[in-house]
Motif scaffolding. Structure first.
Motif, PDB file in Angstrom:
ATOM      1  N   PRO A  86       0.808  -1.230   0.000  1.00  0.00           N
ATOM      2  CA  PRO A  86       0.000   0.000   0.000  1.00  0.00           C
ATOM      3  C   PRO A  86       0.842   1.281   0.000  1.00  0.00           C
ATOM      4  O   PRO A  86       0.472   2.268  -0.640  1.00  0.00           O
ATOM      5  N   LEU A  87       1.972   1.261   0.716  1.00  0.00           N
ATOM      6  CA  LEU A  87       2.824   2.449   0.743  1.00  0.00           C
ATOM      7  C   LEU A  87       3.427   2.710  -0.638  1.00  0.00           C
ATOM      8  O   LEU A  87       3.561   3.853  -1.065  1.00  0.00           O
ATOM      9  N   ALA A  88       3.809   1.625  -1.328  1.00  0.00           N
ATOM     10  CA  ALA A  88       4.371   1.764  -2.671  1.00  0.00           C
ATOM     11  C   ALA A  88       3.321   2.320  -3.632  1.00  0.00           C
ATOM     12  O   ALA A  88       3.606   3.199  -4.460  1.00  0.00           O
ATOM     13  N   GLN A  89       2.099   1.821  -3.511  1.00  0.00           N
ATOM     14  CA  GLN A  89       1.027   2.302  -4.377  1.00  0.00           C
ATOM     15  C   GLN A  89       0.743   3.782  -4.126  1.00  0.00           C
ATOM     16  O   GLN A  89       0.421   4.534  -5.046  1.00  0.00           O
ATOM     17  N   ALA A  90       0.883   4.203  -2.870  1.00  0.00           N
ATOM     18  CA  ALA A  90       0.660   5.614  -2.533  1.00  0.00           C
ATOM     19  C   ALA A  90       1.668   6.510  -3.250  1.00  0.00           C
ATOM     20  O   ALA A  90       1.322   7.589  -3.750  1.00  0.00           O
ATOM     21  N   THR A  91       2.938   6.069  -3.315  1.00  0.00           N
ATOM     22  CA  THR A  91       3.963   6.876  -4.000  1.00  0.00           C
ATOM     23  C   THR A  91       3.703   6.934  -5.504  1.00  0.00           C
ATOM     24  O   THR A  91       3.953   7.955  -6.144  1.00  0.00           O
ATOM     25  N   LEU A  92       3.192   5.839  -6.062  1.00  0.00           N
ATOM     26  CA  LEU A  92       2.878   5.826  -7.494  1.00  0.00           C
ATOM     27  C   LEU A  92       1.742   6.798  -7.817  1.00  0.00           C
ATOM     28  O   LEU A  92       1.784   7.521  -8.816  1.00  0.00           O
ATOM     29  N   HIS A  93       0.693   6.801  -6.968  1.00  0.00           N
ATOM     30  CA  HIS A  93      -0.421   7.727  -7.178  1.00  0.00           C
ATOM     31  C   HIS A  93       0.049   9.176  -7.055  1.00  0.00           C
ATOM     32  O   HIS A  93      -0.398  10.054  -7.798  1.00  0.00           O
ATOM     33  N   TYR A  94       0.971   9.414  -6.118  1.00  0.00           N
ATOM     34  CA  TYR A  94       1.496  10.765  -5.923  1.00  0.00           C
ATOM     35  C   TYR A  94       2.275  11.222  -7.169  1.00  0.00           C
ATOM     36  O   TYR A  94       2.098  12.352  -7.637  1.00  0.00           O
ATOM     37  N   ALA A  95       3.115  10.347  -7.695  1.00  0.00           N
ATOM     38  CA  ALA A  95       3.896  10.689  -8.895  1.00  0.00           C
ATOM     39  C   ALA A  95       2.980  10.949 -10.080  1.00  0.00           C
ATOM     40  O   ALA A  95       3.208  11.878 -10.874  1.00  0.00           O
ATOM     41  N   GLU A  96       1.932  10.146 -10.191  1.00  0.00           N
ATOM     42  CA  GLU A  96       0.984  10.332 -11.292  1.00  0.00           C
ATOM     43  C   GLU A  96       0.283  11.678 -11.183  1.00  0.00           C
ATOM     44  O   GLU A  96       0.079  12.380 -12.182  1.00  0.00           O
ATOM     45  N   ALA A  97      -0.100  12.044  -9.939  1.00  0.00           N
ATOM     46  CA  ALA A  97      -0.760  13.330  -9.729  1.00  0.00           C
ATOM     47  C   ALA A  97       0.176  14.503 -10.053  1.00  0.00           C
ATOM     48  O   ALA A  97      -0.278  15.584 -10.456  1.00  0.00           O
ATOM     49  N   GLN A  98       1.482  14.267  -9.877  1.00  0.00           N
ATOM     50  CA  GLN A  98       2.478  15.306 -10.158  1.00  0.00           C
ATOM     51  C   GLN A  98       2.942  15.280 -11.626  1.00  0.00           C
ATOM     52  O   GLN A  98       3.854  16.026 -11.993  1.00  0.00           O
ATOM     53  N   ASN A  99       2.338  14.379 -12.399  1.00  0.00           N
ATOM     54  CA  ASN A  99       2.716  14.216 -13.817  1.00  0.00           C
ATOM     55  C   ASN A  99       4.188  13.842 -13.981  1.00  0.00           C
ATOM     56  O   ASN A  99       4.876  14.306 -14.903  1.00  0.00           O
ATOM     57  N   ILE A 100       4.674  13.021 -13.068  1.00  0.00           N
ATOM     58  CA  ILE A 100       6.059  12.545 -13.123  1.00  0.00           C
ATOM     59  C   ILE A 100       6.044  11.090 -13.574  1.00  0.00           C
ATOM     60  O   ILE A 100       5.410  10.234 -12.941  1.00  0.00           O
ATOM     61  N   SER A 101       6.728  10.797 -14.658  1.00  0.00           N
ATOM     62  CA  SER A 101       6.723   9.446 -15.226  1.00  0.00           C
ATOM     63  C   SER A 101       7.766   8.567 -14.534  1.00  0.00           C
ATOM     64  O   SER A 101       8.755   9.061 -13.983  1.00  0.00           O
ATOM     65  N   THR A 102       7.533   7.246 -14.585  1.00  0.00           N
ATOM     66  CA  THR A 102       8.485   6.291 -14.013  1.00  0.00           C
ATOM     67  C   THR A 102       9.486   5.862 -15.075  1.00  0.00           C
ATOM     68  O   THR A 102       9.241   5.995 -16.282  1.00  0.00           O
ATOM     69  N   ARG A 103      10.606   5.328 -14.611  1.00  0.00           N
ATOM     70  CA  ARG A 103      11.651   4.859 -15.523  1.00  0.00           C
ATOM     71  C   ARG A 103      11.867   3.366 -15.299  1.00  0.00           C
ATOM     72  O   ARG A 103      11.498   2.813 -14.263  1.00  0.00           O
ATOM     73  N   GLU A 104      12.500   2.752 -16.269  1.00  0.00           N
ATOM     74  CA  GLU A 104      12.726   1.306 -16.213  1.00  0.00           C
ATOM     75  C   GLU A 104      13.795   0.977 -15.173  1.00  0.00           C
ATOM     76  O   GLU A 104      14.803   1.676 -15.050  1.00  0.00           O
ATOM     77  N   ILE A 105      13.540  -0.112 -14.408  1.00  0.00           N
ATOM     78  CA  ILE A 105      14.486  -0.567 -13.388  1.00  0.00           C
ATOM     79  C   ILE A 105      14.866  -2.011 -13.648  1.00  0.00           C
ATOM     80  O   ILE A 105      14.205  -2.723 -14.416  1.00  0.00           O
ATOM     81  N   GLN A 106      15.930  -2.467 -13.013  1.00  0.00           N
ATOM     82  CA  GLN A 106      16.363  -3.863 -13.088  1.00  0.00           C
ATOM     83  C   GLN A 106      16.589  -4.387 -11.662  1.00  0.00           C
ATOM     84  O   GLN A 106      16.722  -3.626 -10.713  1.00  0.00           O
ATOM     85  N   ASN A 107      16.658  -5.704 -11.577  1.00  0.00           N
ATOM     86  CA  ASN A 107      17.038  -6.394 -10.328  1.00  0.00           C
ATOM     87  C   ASN A 107      16.147  -5.988  -9.143  1.00  0.00           C
ATOM     88  O   ASN A 107      16.647  -5.784  -8.030  1.00  0.00           O
ATOM     89  N   PHE A 108      14.848  -5.891  -9.394  1.00  0.00           N
ATOM     90  CA  PHE A 108      13.946  -5.521  -8.299  1.00  0.00           C
ATOM     91  C   PHE A 108      13.918  -6.630  -7.234  1.00  0.00           C
ATOM     92  O   PHE A 108      13.850  -7.817  -7.547  1.00  0.00           O
ATOM     93  N   GLU A 109      13.931  -6.244  -5.962  1.00  0.00           N
ATOM     94  CA  GLU A 109      13.906  -7.209  -4.856  1.00  0.00           C
ATOM     95  C   GLU A 109      13.096  -6.624  -3.703  1.00  0.00           C
ATOM     96  O   GLU A 109      13.309  -5.482  -3.289  1.00  0.00           O
ATOM     97  N   SER A 110      12.145  -7.390  -3.233  1.00  0.00           N
ATOM     98  CA  SER A 110      11.358  -6.971  -2.065  1.00  0.00           C
ATOM     99  C   SER A 110      11.957  -7.596  -0.808  1.00  0.00           C
ATOM    100  O   SER A 110      12.181  -8.808  -0.762  1.00  0.00           O
ATOM    101  N   ILE A 111      12.250  -6.770   0.175  1.00  0.00           N
ATOM    102  CA  ILE A 111      12.860  -7.227   1.428  1.00  0.00           C
ATOM    103  C   ILE A 111      11.760  -7.187   2.495  1.00  0.00           C
ATOM    104  O   ILE A 111      11.366  -6.106   2.944  1.00  0.00           O
ATOM    105  N   THR A 112      11.262  -8.357   2.886  1.00  0.00           N
ATOM    106  CA  THR A 112      10.091  -8.460   3.758  1.00  0.00           C
ATOM    107  C   THR A 112      10.254  -7.657   5.040  1.00  0.00           C
ATOM    108  O   THR A 112      11.238  -7.786   5.751  1.00  0.00           O
ATOM    109  N   GLY A 113       9.253  -6.822   5.312  1.00  0.00           N
ATOM    110  CA  GLY A 113       9.235  -6.054   6.546  1.00  0.00           C
ATOM    111  C   GLY A 113      10.150  -4.856   6.561  1.00  0.00           C
ATOM    112  O   GLY A 113      10.216  -4.138   7.571  1.00  0.00           O
ATOM    113  N   MET A 114      10.879  -4.600   5.473  1.00  0.00           N
ATOM    114  CA  MET A 114      11.840  -3.490   5.461  1.00  0.00           C
ATOM    115  C   MET A 114      11.641  -2.545   4.280  1.00  0.00           C
ATOM    116  O   MET A 114      11.639  -1.327   4.442  1.00  0.00           O
ATOM    117  N   GLY A 115      11.512  -3.067   3.072  1.00  0.00           N
ATOM    118  CA  GLY A 115      11.381  -2.198   1.917  1.00  0.00           C
ATOM    119  C   GLY A 115      11.723  -2.904   0.633  1.00  0.00           C
ATOM    120  O   GLY A 115      11.547  -4.130   0.515  1.00  0.00           O
TER     121      GLY A 115
END
Length: 828
Positions: free
Chosen positions: A555-584
């Motif tokens: 949910p926190l990640a989705q909140a940042t995406l909605h904020y960027a969209e509202a600011q008309n800021i586009s995302t860029r391509e990333i590599q090696n994505f990793e979710s670290i449970t309970g931390m980020g």
């Protein structure tokens, strides 16, 4: 060494207990646990398989090393009736949650099986209001007048069919029993006018003839059930009725045909044998009356499910190629676009794609205030649209809808057994043999010590003992309250998985709650983003955070995406994505390593954190804000300020829980500043911050080791382990499917006040069960001695078998009536 084997032949909890006890007594077996549902036995044993096999030899059960292709059963097939297919269960839950696919009698207690309410609508027929002879399988226009076809009234319920059938038999019984009773009682009239018509011997033949339809037609099923109970040694209420009424009727027939074989004590002054046709038929008719009243009451116990079923509409309006047409609910497929008009019921679960409206969700959540819905908001089947039309996309249909899942959960919970029922089951196991023994003892005592005519007194009182005893009331005491209570919970938006959960909720003294989505709204929004490095602007930090979070579902990640969209800021391509449970999370962006997460992540990754930047972030945390940090190549470059509003009723709910003697502890993955601010605002007993999923599970375990009875409330995947371990897992209905599956109780509305309702409901149900058990045990404790003649030496009073039958019939009806009081109980 722990070994698993498979058991065949088990059908009920009594079978389970017997197998468990038998296997535990085998030499070399340290412990034995038998699972009735999966038909397995977990044994800690060094004993050879042959020894286990030998222990069960000669019984109705068998042990296997591998799962048998088909479980054996020691019981004969239930009596078939010509009825529609469905799911049927015993109202006394003799065999736990076992069900049948056709109606009949329970092979253990003999009670009529009850049909489970289902939500299949495929049999819906449509008719013309002007031409009722027009009947079609799907909606459309009348071929005669062109009017829209409307759903035809649903056929009467299975319970009502049973009730009407029994009622018909009751009236027939009364037609033949009343004349028999009047003939028998005519002796009490001075100068008996009946004898002016013909001698009493002839009247005895009339009574015999009138008794035949009662014994061999209307009430024959009682004797069939009694025979089956003796054959299978599942002694029950019908065993006693069959023996008592059968002996009385056979005695009378023998007295009519062979009067010379009876001693003088059984004869009148005229030399005729005393007849008991009136006792036998009145007893059977009164038992039939009890069955009629029970059938009527049973139809009310699952009224909550029936009300839920009414929520599902029969038709929906589908949009195809820009055109709208009406279709049956069963024809809807995932992805279909549906038009929901003002005042209509929403047909399936889905998402609004066009338009907005207010939705009345009170029938699902228990909350009366309509909810505003707009594009991309979720809507549920069975809820009612307000004054605006909208288009929705079907996402869940059929058995996958929330309404269907609620109905399934309520049905399953209604069939489950509460632990308190073990007492009733244990007593019931010895009840009937004990009553038969008391009846024999009564006969003997009256023969030895009774006044003349001793044989007559002994015979009548022994029958009265058999008739008045009511194991049925004892067996119904718990399941009736559970069924009504579970249904009441569904109306309140509290879904209970099984009866054990309902009982254990009453014992809870500690509650662990999550923060996000449980105490708070669970819909975090970004307030601001701060850059702490001259190399990056606020917009740069926003783009970095949104780019890294675009693969996260948190949910926190989705909140940042909605904020960027509202600011008309586009995302860029990333590599090696990793979710670290309970931390980020961690990812590579423009060949640089980026971390976005809490301070624990920064510490573990040894991020260089400028003191001034950390100080600013901590000030936000102290205000109760959630602050994810942003680091690039080992250096902290900024942070995000996210707020998540506390639910409006969280404070009141926590106060009420504390008044009920429950210690409330919050455990959150958020930082200590945010956790402390929320805990102080809500007046929590304790809190723990920076929690990983394992920490919540460990806390539950440690509290249980202290002797606490722990409930855990949560809504996320990370809460699932703790929900499963807790004595009671409580899932927010607004949370994930994994959390709901792991929980024993689900709150449809998804707020803490639902826990207060669950606690009050549990208290009400347990109180009702104890009242029922007290009544049932008290009734039998007093009734059997009185029927045996306990009052005769002191007051000269005896209880006739007919009065005993009336008392027995009304005892079980009274238990059901007491359980039905829960329907009108106010649960806040």
């Amino acid at each position: 060494m722990t070994k698993q084997y498979f058991i065949s032949g088990m059908t009920c909890s009594g079978c389970q207990a017997h197998v468990e006890k038998t296997l535990a007594q085998v030499e070399g077996v340290s412990s034995a646990t038998v699972d009735l549902t999966n038909k397995t036995a977990q044994l800690v044993t060094e004993a050879p398989f042959e020894a286990l096999e030998s222990a069960l030899k000669g019984s109705n059960y068998s042990i296997h090393k591998e799962a048998p292709s088909e479980s054996l059963t020691p019981l004969p097939p239930i009596k078939k009736k010509k009825t529609e297919k469905g799911t049927y269960y015993c109202p006394m839950h003799c065999e736990g949650d076992k069900t049948y696919n056709q109606s009949g009698d329970c092979p253990v207690c003999g009670m009529d099986l009850v049909k489970e309410a289902d939500n299949h609508s495929s049999s819906t027929k449509y008719t013309c209001p002007m031409h009722p002879e027009v009947v079609k399988d799907e909606p459309g226009s009348c071929p005669k007048c062109g009017m829209d076809l409307v759903p035809k009234e649903v056929d009467e319920s299975e319970e009502n069919k049973t009730y009407q059938k029994l009622l018909k038999k009751l009236w027939i019984s009364c037609v033949f029993t009343v004349p028999i009773f009047l003939i028998a009682m005519s002796d009490m009239i001075p100068n008996n006018p009946v004898l002016d018509l013909m001698p009493m011997k002839n009247w005895s033949w009339v009574q015999f003839a009138l008794s035949l339809p009662v014994v061999f037609y209307t009430c024959w099923m009682f004797f069939v059930r009694a025979y089956r109970s003796i054959l299978t040694w599942n002694l029950n209420m019908f065993t006693l009725i069959g023996i008592g009424a059968g002996v009385a009727w056979l005695f009378s027939v023998m007295g009519l045909l062979f009067p010379e074989v009876f001693p003088a004590q059984f004869k009148t002054a005229s030399g005729a044998v005393h007849m008991y046709f009136e006792a036998a038929t009145v007893i059977l008719t009164l038992v039939m009356l009890g069955q009629v009243l029970e059938a009527r009451a049973h139809s009310k116990t699952n009224s909550a499910v029936k009300e839920l079923l009414k929520l599902a509409p029969n038709t929906a309006t589908i949009i195809e190629d820009g055109k709208e047409r009406s279709i049956a609910i069963d024809e809807i497929k995932v992805g279909d676009l549906l038009r929901v008009k003002p005042g209509e019921k929403i047909p399936v679960d889905g998402m609004i794609t066009d338009g907005k409206s207010t939705i009345d969700e009170s029938m699902i959540s228990g909350e009366p205030i309509p909810v505003d819905k707009t594009v991309e908001d979720q809507v549920s089947s069975g809820t009612i649209n307000g004054q605006s039309s909208f288009v929705m996309k079907a996402e869940k249909v059929g058995a996958d809808t929330l309404l269907s899942q609620i109905i399934h959960m309520v049905n399953s919970a209604s069939r489950s057994k509460a632990p308190i029922q073990k007492l009733a089951d244990k007593i019931s196991g010895y009840f009937v043999p004990t009553v038969i023994g008391i009846a024999v003892l009564t006969f003997v005592i009256w023969i030895i010590f009774g006044p003349e005519p001793r044989l007559v007194y002994a015979f009548v009182n022994a029958i009265a003992v058999l008739i008045i005893a009511c194991p049925c009331a004892l067996g119904l005491a718990t399941p009736m309250s559970v069924m009504v209570g579970v249904g009441k919970g569904a109306e309140l938006g509290v879904l209970i998985k099984d009866a054990e959960s309902l009982e254990r909720m009453n014992q809870i003294d500690t509650l662990i709650i999550d923060k996000t989505g449980t105490v708070t709204e669970g819909k975090p929004s970004v307030e601001s983003i701060f850059a702490g490095s001259a190399d990056y602007s606020d917009q740069d930090i926003t783009q970095i955070v949104a780019s890294v979070n675009q693969q996260s579902e948190h949910p926190l990640a989705q909140a940042t995406l909605h904020y960027a969209e509202a600011q008309n800021i586009s995302t860029r391509e990333i590599q090696n994505f990793e979710s670290i449970t309970g931390m980020g999370v961690k990812a590579t962006l423009d060949e640089k390593t980026v971390w976005v997460g809490n301070d624990k992540l920064m510490e573990e990754q040894k991020i260089d954190c400028p003191e001034q930047l950390m100080s600013q972030a901590q000030e936000q945390q102290a205000k109760g804000k959630t602050v994810p940090f942003v680091a690039v190549d080992g250096l902290l470059i900024g942070y995000v300020v996210i707020s998540d509003a506390i639910k409006s009723n969280s404070h009141k709910a926590i106060q009420e829980l504390q008044k009920l003697g429950i210690e409330v502890i919050m455990m959150t993955g958020d930082n200590s500043y945010t956790a402390q601010a929320v805990a102080e605002e809500l007046g929590l007993d304790d809190y723990q911050a920076d929690c990983l999923p394992q920490d919540k599970q460990d806390k539950v375990k440690s509290l249980q080791e202290e002797g606490k009875t722990v409930a855990m409330a949560g809504d996320g995947i990370n809460d699932a382990p703790a929900l499963a371990l807790a004595d009671i897992g409580i899932a927010m209905g607004t949370g994930t499917d994994v959390a709901i599956e792991s929980a024993a109780i689900t709150l449809v509305k998804g707020d803490l006040h639902g826990i207060v309702k669950a606690k009050h409901l549990s208290q009400a149900v347990m109180s009702n069960i104890k009242q029922n058990l007290f009544f049932a045990l008290g009734y039998n404790t007093l009734g059997v001695p009185i029927a045996a003649g306990l009052l005769y030496p002191f007051f000269g009073l005896l209880l006739s078998p007919m009065l005993a039958a009336a008392a027995m019939s009304f005892s079980s009806v009274s238990v059901i009536g007491n359980a039905l009081r829960l329907r009108s109980r106010s649960i806040d």
